[in-house]
Design an enzyme around this catalytic site. Structure first.
Site, PDB file in Angstrom:
ATOM      1  CB  SER A  86      36.301  35.569  60.180  1.00 36.76           C
ATOM      2  OG  SER A  86      37.417  34.795  60.579  1.00 36.76           O
ATOM      3  CE1 TYR A 107      38.846  37.655  56.348  1.00 36.87           C
ATOM      4  CE2 TYR A 107      39.462  36.669  58.452  1.00 36.87           C
ATOM      5  CZ  TYR A 107      38.738  36.632  57.271  1.00 36.87           C
ATOM      6  OH  TYR A 107      37.919  35.565  57.016  1.00 36.87           O
ATOM      7  CE  LYS A 128      35.395  38.079  56.598  1.00 41.19           C
ATOM      8  NZ  LYS A 128      34.310  38.011  55.596  1.00 41.19           N
TER       9      LYS A 128
END
Length: 305
Positions: A152, A165, A169
């Site tokens: 991401s 997150y 990622k």
């Protein structure tokens, strides 16, 4: 369809909804047999529901394709192994792994709990490791295979309220790079994709300022099916020369991301002191510094075509 995946077997995690579902549907149309994995949790990883995965499988079969459901958690090593075992048991082999499963527990840094940190790391980073590790012996034995991991721009560039997150990622990029290097002599490739698509996960992005609201509106124009063609390509033999890369897909655009490399260097023969760094190195490096407040939306602030 071109049938680029005829006789291939592809396992897609998180394939009950959104991006994962569109990947599974397209791979099936291109001739692949599918293991459709989805635990069916909420966006934060709670509960379980096999019906989304079953719906994807039913749609594939209704169109004449081959697919089976797997409802295991990728965060559980035994569950992850069952995804690959289901592929081999039902279809005789495994050719590509698409690590797409994910959850979000967005919290501003000072409110992020250990539980929220661990939950996101377990699904994203550990999940990629678990499923990829399970497929590796089969890939090595057959001398081929493709790992396709989802990263991401939250990790590649940065975003607010996503320390868990973002770390997961960006960790996936490092994992993919190492897999690509370690497995190259076995004919196995590993690549990453950073997707831009409106889905259940991106729908949870907070939008309180005019700029954030505008970003969300742009995201709504980016349908999940736009991600699938690059995945199908990377799963196919046509991508046999493509490994250790980071791609992005944003509606009808496909990006190739650079990797971190030195951009400035300064040497001092007698060595550095803290004062010399402040007085000499800092003024030289400052023009090349990345913006400290930059995030994904700043880099991709224009409307997609």
């Amino acid at each position: 369809m071109s049938g680029m995946l005829t006789d291939k077997v592809v396992a897609v995690t998180g394939a009950g909804r959104g991006v994962g579902r569109e990947i599974a549907l397209l791979c099936a149309r291109e001739g692949a047999a599918l293991v459709v994995n989805d635990l069916g949790t909420s966006g934060e990883g709670e509960g379980a529901d096999l019906s989304p995965a079953e719906e994807t499988v039913n749609d594939i079969r209704a169109a004449g394709g081959r697919a089976v459901v797997n409802g295991a958690s990728v965060a559980d090593p035994k569950g992850a192994a069952s995804i690959i075992e289901d592929a081999v048991r039902n279809f005789g082999r495994i050719d590509a792994v698409v690590n797409n499963a994910g959850i979000l527990r967005d919290r501003i840094w000072h409110k992020l709990s250990h539980e929220d940190w661990a939950a996101v790391i377990d699904v994203h980073l550990n999940g990629c490791f678990n499923v990829s590790k399970a497929a590796t012996p089969y890939f090595r034995e057959q001398g081929s295979g493709s790992f396709i991991h989802f990263t991401s721009t939250s990790g590649l560039i940065g975003n607010f309220g996503q320390a868990n997150y973002s770390a997961a990622k960006l960790g996936i990029v490092g994992l993919s790079q190492s897999i690509a290097l370690d497995m190259a002599r076995a004919g196995v490739r590993s690549n990453c994709i950073a997707p831009f698509a409106w889905s259940r996960m991106t729908a949870s992005i907070p939008a309180t300022t005019p700029e954030e609201i505008a970003r969300v509106e742009r995201m709504k124009t980016m349908s999940a099916d736009k991600i699938a063609p690059l995945v199908a390509f990377l799963a196919s033999d046509a991508s046999k020369e493509v490994t250790n890369q980071i791609f992005g897909v944003r509606k009808n655009e496909i990006f190739l991301f650079s990797k971190p490399r030195p951009i400035r260097s300064m040497q001092k023969g007698e060595g550095w002191t803290p004062q010399a760094i402040a007085e000499e190195l800092l003024p030289a490096f400052l023009p090349s510094f990345a913006r400290p407040d930059e995030r994904s939306g700043d880099v991709f602030g224009y409307d997609p075509i």
